[in-house]
Design a protein around this motif. Structure first.
Motif, PDB file in Angstrom:
ATOM      1  N   GLY A   1       0.790  -1.225   0.000  1.00 20.23           N
ATOM      2  CA  GLY A   1       0.000   0.000   0.000  1.00 20.23           C
ATOM      3  C   GLY A   1       0.822   1.274   0.000  1.00 20.23           C
ATOM      4  N   PHE A   2       2.094   1.184   0.323  1.00 20.14           N
ATOM      5  CA  PHE A   2       2.955   2.360   0.332  1.00 20.14           C
ATOM      6  C   PHE A   2       3.370   2.779  -1.077  1.00 20.14           C
ATOM      7  CE2 PHE A   2       5.621  -1.363   0.706  1.00 20.14           C
ATOM      8  CZ  PHE A   2       6.643  -1.128  -0.207  1.00 20.14           C
ATOM      9  N   LEU A   3       3.138   1.916  -2.069  1.00 21.26           N
ATOM     10  CA  LEU A   3       3.480   2.235  -3.458  1.00 21.26           C
ATOM     11  C   LEU A   3       2.334   2.972  -4.142  1.00 21.26           C
ATOM     12  CD1 LEU A   3       5.165  -1.109  -4.598  1.00 21.26           C
ATOM     13  CD2 LEU A   3       6.298   1.031  -4.022  1.00 21.26           C
ATOM     14  N   GLU A   4       2.690   3.731  -5.135  1.00 21.91           N
ATOM     15  CA  GLU A   4       1.690   4.416  -5.958  1.00 21.91           C
ATOM     16  C   GLU A   4       0.983   3.384  -6.843  1.00 21.91           C
ATOM     17  OE1 GLU A   4       0.803   7.669  -6.029  1.00 21.91           O
ATOM     18  OE2 GLU A   4       2.096   7.882  -4.275  1.00 21.91           O
ATOM     19  N   PRO A   5      -0.291   3.604  -7.154  1.00 22.27           N
ATOM     20  CA  PRO A   5      -0.993   2.670  -8.037  1.00 22.27           C
ATOM     21  C   PRO A   5      -0.286   2.461  -9.382  1.00 22.27           C
ATOM     22  CG  PRO A   5      -2.559   4.137  -7.002  1.00 22.27           C
ATOM     23  CD  PRO A   5      -1.186   4.633  -6.634  1.00 22.27           C
ATOM     24  N   SER A   6       0.313   3.525  -9.903  1.00 15.34           N
ATOM     25  CA  SER A   6       1.009   3.392 -11.191  1.00 15.34           C
ATOM     26  C   SER A   6       2.198   2.435 -11.086  1.00 15.34           C
ATOM     27  CB  SER A   6       1.477   4.756 -11.689  1.00 15.34           C
ATOM     28  OG  SER A   6       2.377   5.339 -10.755  1.00 15.34           O
ATOM     29  N   ALA A   7       2.866   2.387  -9.940  1.00 18.27           N
ATOM     30  CA  ALA A   7       3.993   1.470  -9.751  1.00 18.27           C
ATOM     31  C   ALA A   7       3.508   0.026  -9.730  1.00 18.27           C
ATOM     32  CB  ALA A   7       4.737   1.799  -8.459  1.00 18.27           C
ATOM     33  N   ILE A   8       2.348  -0.219  -9.144  1.00 18.47           N
ATOM     34  CA  ILE A   8       1.793  -1.575  -9.106  1.00 18.47           C
ATOM     35  C   ILE A   8       1.388  -2.013 -10.508  1.00 18.47           C
ATOM     36  CG2 ILE A   8      -0.113  -2.972  -8.218  1.00 18.47           C
ATOM     37  CD1 ILE A   8       2.010  -2.414  -6.146  1.00 18.47           C
ATOM     38  N   VAL A   9       0.780  -1.096 -11.269  1.00 18.37           N
ATOM     39  CA  VAL A   9       0.386  -1.419 -12.645  1.00 18.37           C
ATOM     40  C   VAL A   9       1.630  -1.704 -13.482  1.00 18.37           C
ATOM     41  CG1 VAL A   9      -0.658  -0.477 -14.743  1.00 18.37           C
ATOM     42  CG2 VAL A   9      -1.774  -0.150 -12.531  1.00 18.37           C
ATOM     43  N   THR A  10       2.691  -0.921 -13.292  1.00 21.46           N
ATOM     44  CA  THR A  10       3.934  -1.155 -14.021  1.00 21.46           C
ATOM     45  C   THR A  10       4.530  -2.517 -13.665  1.00 21.46           C
ATOM     46  OG1 THR A  10       4.393   1.216 -14.083  1.00 21.46           O
ATOM     47  CG2 THR A  10       6.262  -0.253 -14.440  1.00 21.46           C
TER      48      THR A  10
END
Length: 184
Positions: free
Chosen positions: A101-110
């Motif tokens: 949860g500490f990551l940005e959503p865009s980082a998870i999508v990447t």
């Protein structure tokens, strides 16, 4: 100590195994309980026969671990997991449940997008590892390799979706170390 512990553990597990209160959550921690059962049975055999050898305990424990992984692989085949696994989507669903949860959503999508090219190799690897565990008893070096691969598999599962199978990792690592001993 092991016999009262097992009696208490079995009583507690019996209460929690009711489907109405989430009995399916027991599949992953039961592995250590099964090993404790094997250990208790080995102690009983040692007491009756008077023979003190760890070979039988290690053999039955390896059979237990091999069977657990192999049955899991067979069940994956039975439900068609191989054709719809989509392991590259694990970080997305884990993120939706709060993991990383500490990551940005865009980082998870990447991350998920980059994992997409590894989706089929990961599926083949997982299924291959689980089915190959039936060969744990064939060669000591193969057993150490498969157990090490299982630890790496569980570590990868934790990193991708937050499920920490620490007890399986502990058992597999302990067996791997035990099989590295010369006198065994």
């Amino acid at each position: 100590f092991i016999f009262p512990l097992m009696a208490l553990a079995c009583a507690l597990i019996g209460q929690a195994a009711a489907p109405a209160i989430g009995g399916t959550f027991l599949a992953h921690p039961l592995q250590l309980v099964h090993v404790l059962n094997v250990f208790a049975a080995t102690l009983l055999v040692f007491g009756v026969l008077g023979v003190r050898s760890t070979d039988s305990f290690v053999f039955v424990t390896l059979c237990l671990v091999a069977g657990s992984y192999f049955v899991s692989g067979l069940e994956k085949l039975r439900i068609g997991w191989f054709t719809y696994g989509h392991l590259d989507l694990m970080p997305l669903t884990a993120y939706a449940h709060g993991w990383l949860g500490f990551l940005e959503p865009s980082a998870i999508v990447t991350l998920s997008t980059r994992l997409a090219w590894l989706d089929w190799p990961m599926r083949i690897g997982v299924l291959g590892l689980e089915l190959a565990c039936l060969w744990l008893l064939w060669r000591r070096t193969l057993a150490r390799f498969l157990l090490g691969a299982a630890v790496a598999f569980h570590a990868g599962t934790f990193l991708l979706n937050g499920f920490l199978f620490w007890n399986w990792m502990l058992l597999d690592g302990a067996l791997m170390a035990l099989l590295s001993l010369e006198g065994l």
